[in-house]
Design a protein around this motif. Structure first.
Motif, PDB file in Angstrom:
ATOM      1  N   LEU A 281      43.189   4.095  -7.307  1.00 22.19           N
ATOM      2  CA  LEU A 281      43.938   4.287  -6.221  1.00 22.19           C
ATOM      3  C   LEU A 281      45.395   5.107  -6.488  1.00 22.19           C
ATOM      4  N   LYS A 282      45.765   5.177  -7.630  1.00 26.17           N
ATOM      5  CA  LYS A 282      47.007   6.206  -8.260  1.00 26.17           C
ATOM      6  C   LYS A 282      46.518   7.464  -8.487  1.00 26.17           C
ATOM      7  N   ALA A 283      45.253   7.671  -8.675  1.00 21.79           N
ATOM      8  CA  ALA A 283      44.610   9.202  -8.819  1.00 21.79           C
ATOM      9  C   ALA A 283      44.600   9.561  -7.741  1.00 21.79           C
ATOM     10  N   ALA A 284      44.303   8.900  -6.598  1.00 22.41           N
ATOM     11  CA  ALA A 284      44.057   9.524  -5.078  1.00 22.41           C
ATOM     12  C   ALA A 284      45.646   9.556  -4.563  1.00 22.41           C
ATOM     13  N   VAL A 285      46.440   8.608  -4.826  1.00 22.30           N
ATOM     14  CA  VAL A 285      47.649   8.485  -4.071  1.00 22.30           C
ATOM     15  C   VAL A 285      48.621   8.720  -5.200  1.00 22.30           C
ATOM     16  N   PRO A 286      48.994   9.867  -5.998  1.00 22.42           N
ATOM     17  CA  PRO A 286      49.693   9.837  -7.208  1.00 22.42           C
ATOM     18  C   PRO A 286      51.134   9.210  -6.777  1.00 22.42           C
ATOM     19  N   GLY A 287      51.690   9.061  -5.690  1.00 18.43           N
ATOM     20  CA  GLY A 287      52.934   8.318  -5.634  1.00 18.43           C
ATOM     21  C   GLY A 287      53.273   6.843  -5.560  1.00 18.43           C
ATOM     22  N   PHE A 288      51.851   6.356  -5.350  1.00 19.17           N
ATOM     23  CA  PHE A 288      51.753   4.916  -5.128  1.00 19.17           C
ATOM     24  C   PHE A 288      52.541   4.144  -6.439  1.00 19.17           C
ATOM     25  N   CYS A 289      53.623   3.136  -6.024  1.00 15.75           N
ATOM     26  CA  CYS A 289      54.135   2.662  -6.987  1.00 15.75           C
ATOM     27  C   CYS A 289      54.926   1.330  -6.412  1.00 15.75           C
ATOM     28  N   PRO A 290      54.172   0.229  -6.555  1.00 17.61           N
ATOM     29  CA  PRO A 290      54.935  -1.148  -5.876  1.00 17.61           C
ATOM     30  C   PRO A 290      56.062  -1.346  -6.212  1.00 17.61           C
ATOM     31  N   ALA A 291      56.954  -1.453  -5.152  1.00 18.90           N
ATOM     32  CA  ALA A 291      58.437  -1.564  -5.517  1.00 18.90           C
ATOM     33  C   ALA A 291      59.172  -2.897  -5.233  1.00 18.90           C
ATOM     34  N   VAL A 292      58.255  -3.785  -4.642  1.00 16.77           N
ATOM     35  CA  VAL A 292      58.770  -5.303  -4.394  1.00 16.77           C
ATOM     36  C   VAL A 292      58.056  -6.238  -5.270  1.00 16.77           C
ATOM     37  N   ARG A 293      58.894  -6.619  -6.437  1.00 16.68           N
ATOM     38  CA  ARG A 293      58.712  -7.448  -7.272  1.00 16.68           C
ATOM     39  C   ARG A 293      58.294  -9.055  -6.497  1.00 16.68           C
ATOM     40  N   ALA A 294      57.519  -9.859  -7.134  1.00 15.04           N
ATOM     41  CA  ALA A 294      57.733 -11.447  -6.493  1.00 15.04           C
ATOM     42  C   ALA A 294      58.861 -11.981  -6.334  1.00 15.04           C
ATOM     43  N   GLU A 295      59.857 -11.963  -7.299  1.00  8.73           N
ATOM     44  CA  GLU A 295      61.062 -12.487  -6.939  1.00  8.73           C
ATOM     45  C   GLU A 295      61.781 -12.002  -5.661  1.00  8.73           C
ATOM     46  N   GLU A 296      61.643 -10.683  -5.538  1.00  9.78           N
ATOM     47  CA  GLU A 296      62.147 -10.095  -4.172  1.00  9.78           C
ATOM     48  C   GLU A 296      61.309 -10.586  -2.955  1.00  9.78           C
ATOM     49  N   GLY A 297      60.190 -10.299  -3.137  1.00  8.58           N
ATOM     50  CA  GLY A 297      59.296 -10.663  -1.987  1.00  8.58           C
ATOM     51  C   GLY A 297      59.556 -12.256  -1.547  1.00  8.58           C
ATOM     52  N   ILE A 298      59.326 -13.110  -2.530  1.00  2.00           N
ATOM     53  CA  ILE A 298      59.587 -14.434  -2.076  1.00  2.00           C
ATOM     54  C   ILE A 298      60.903 -14.511  -1.480  1.00  2.00           C
ATOM     55  N   ARG A 299      61.816 -14.106  -2.153  1.00  2.72           N
ATOM     56  CA  ARG A 299      63.290 -14.220  -1.622  1.00  2.72           C
ATOM     57  C   ARG A 299      63.333 -13.797  -0.237  1.00  2.72           C
ATOM     58  N   ARG A 300      62.851 -12.693   0.023  1.00  4.65           N
ATOM     59  CA  ARG A 300      62.833 -12.221   1.456  1.00  4.65           C
ATOM     60  C   ARG A 300      61.827 -13.407   2.121  1.00  4.65           C
ATOM     61  N   ALA A 301      60.738 -13.859   2.107  1.00 12.29           N
ATOM     62  CA  ALA A 301      59.998 -14.679   2.727  1.00 12.29           C
ATOM     63  C   ALA A 301      60.888 -16.026   3.043  1.00 12.29           C
ATOM     64  N   VAL A 302      61.585 -16.616   2.081  1.00 13.43           N
ATOM     65  CA  VAL A 302      62.181 -17.800   1.995  1.00 13.43           C
ATOM     66  C   VAL A 302      63.210 -17.649   3.167  1.00 13.43           C
ATOM     67  N   GLU A 303      64.067 -16.613   2.758  1.00 15.80           N
ATOM     68  CA  GLU A 303      65.358 -16.469   3.866  1.00 15.80           C
ATOM     69  C   GLU A 303      64.831 -16.133   5.187  1.00 15.80           C
ATOM     70  N   TYR A 304      63.775 -15.414   5.307  1.00 16.57           N
ATOM     71  CA  TYR A 304      63.408 -15.089   6.886  1.00 16.57           C
ATOM     72  C   TYR A 304      62.830 -16.533   7.474  1.00 16.57           C
ATOM     73  N   ILE A 305      61.985 -17.378   6.503  1.00 13.15           N
ATOM     74  CA  ILE A 305      61.409 -18.484   7.202  1.00 13.15           C
ATOM     75  C   ILE A 305      62.551 -19.580   7.594  1.00 13.15           C
ATOM     76  N   LEU A 306      63.576 -19.748   6.841  1.00 11.61           N
ATOM     77  CA  LEU A 306      64.633 -20.720   6.997  1.00 11.61           C
ATOM     78  C   LEU A 306      65.644 -20.193   8.261  1.00 11.61           C
ATOM     79  N   SER A 307      65.571 -19.079   8.344  1.00  4.97           N
ATOM     80  CA  SER A 307      66.345 -18.617   9.535  1.00  4.97           C
ATOM     81  C   SER A 307      65.667 -18.302  10.727  1.00  4.97           C
ATOM     82  N   HIS A 308      64.373 -18.499  10.795  1.00  2.00           N
ATOM     83  CA  HIS A 308      63.286 -18.440  12.022  1.00  2.00           C
ATOM     84  C   HIS A 308      62.730 -19.561  12.228  1.00  2.00           C
TER      85      HIS A 308
END
Length: 339
Positions: A281-308
């Motif tokens: 994938l990175k050879a075909a899309v040189p700019g691909f670099c995942p930016a959301v680590r598990a700590e951040e992604g799960i934090r976003r999910a927990v906060e969203y779920i608890l507020s919706h």
């Protein structure tokens, strides 16, 4: 580009749809329009059921696209329909398959696009393999411009990635944590797993759209980060501000119990240690670099779920099932202690 997504409003596709619309592409979504309020106003809608081929053909009359992607194709018959609808109408046809299609049991925990496809445990995965084979046959025989995409456990702010849950998703697991109850973690919780936030997946996907290096090829799009299930559940508990009370249960035992299909989702997928090699994938899309680590992604999910409230779907049947499984195992321990 002129782009058509079949579906386009799910966990994976919604993030892609938003980013494609925001960058100024002419985006069409072909679906029943039930989630139109969640999409940018620039999105154009072809409101029909893709399962009604005649209605879809009428809606598509005279239209051509640079990219078409089917996010909701699960069996070969649906892809046969897509070929009838889009042969000669698109420069690229992208298909969302699944990384669960890779060989189970795993022969090597390091998985690349060259890993054999075979999953005797999960019909869902076998159907995805059959869809891939059908499309690649069309590419080889007729030049149909196919690109295969294989996601693995992609999540959004609306759901926390867990290994064992009921029919209503992950909220009941969070609720058990908040109530101080033990939560079931498959195996001993030390197998490695990869979770990918949907916005990161979207970046890789968009890089393959209109990409000549993607035609006739398959790509997996995942995070480079691998965590144990204990770590994933531990992050969720930390985000909730509670102590994790982990209760480890063998995946084979869970699969044997029912009524949930843990044979497919665990033995055929999440119980296996997997580490994805994204170099292709990175050879075909040189700019691909995942930016959301598990700590951040799960934090976003927990906060969203608890507020919706709409994301707080309780599942009393699953909750009671967890209690019964744990109680039965504890009773068995007591009966066998000291043998």
């Amino acid at each position: 580009m002129r782009v058509l997504f079949i579906g386009g409003t799910g966990t994976i596709s919604s993030a892609i749809s938003r980013k494609v619309a925001q960058r100024g592409d002419e985006l069409y979504l072909l679906n029943r329009g039930n989630r139109s309020m969640e999409m940018p106003k620039s999105v154009k809608w072809l409101r029909c059921d893709i399962g009604d081929e005649a209605a879809a053909a009428a809606a598509l009359e005279g239209m051509r696209f640079d990219v078409v992607c089917d996010f909701i194709g699960f069996v070969p018959g649906q892809l046969e329909r897509d070929y009838r609808l889009f042969a000669g109408r698109t420069k690229q046809f992208m298909y969302i398959s699944s990384a669960s299609a890779y060989h189970k049991p795993v022969r090597d925990y390091r998985i690349s696009e060259g890993t054999t496809l075979a999953n005797p445990y999960w019909e869902y995965s076998r159907n995805k393999i059959a869809c891939e084979e059908y499309l690649m046959g069309l590419y080889r025989k007729n030049g149909f411009p196919v690109t295969i995409i294989r996601p693995s456990h992609t999540y959004s702010e609306k759901s926390v990635p867990v290994g064992v849950h009921g029919d209503n998703g992950s909220f009941q697991v969070l609720k058990r944590m908040l109530e101080g109850k033990p939560v079931i973690i498959p195996g001993d919780g030390t197998s490695l797993w990869t979770i990918t936030y949907n916005e990161d997946f979207a970046e890789g996907f968009i890089g393959l759209m209109g990409n000549p290096h993607a035609i006739g090829e398959a790509f997996q799009i995942t995070n480079d980060e691998s965590l144990t299930w204990n770590q994933i559940y531990g992050i969720a508990a930390d985000c909730l501000g509670v102590e994790l009370k982990a209760y480890h249960v063998a995946s084979e035992f869970l699969a044997a119990l029912g009524p949930y299909d843990f044979t497919g989702s665990l033995i055929g997928d999440k119980a296996n240690t997997v580490v994805f090699d994204n170099r292709k994938l990175k050879a075909a899309v040189p700019g691909f670099c995942p930016a959301v680590r598990a700590e951040e992604g799960i934090r976003r999910a927990v906060e969203y779920i608890l507020s919706h409230e709409e994301c707080q779907k309780e599942d009393p049947a699953f909750d009671a099932w967890c209690d019964r499984v744990i109680a039965a195992l504890e009773q068995t321990k007591e009966q066998l202690r000291g043998i």
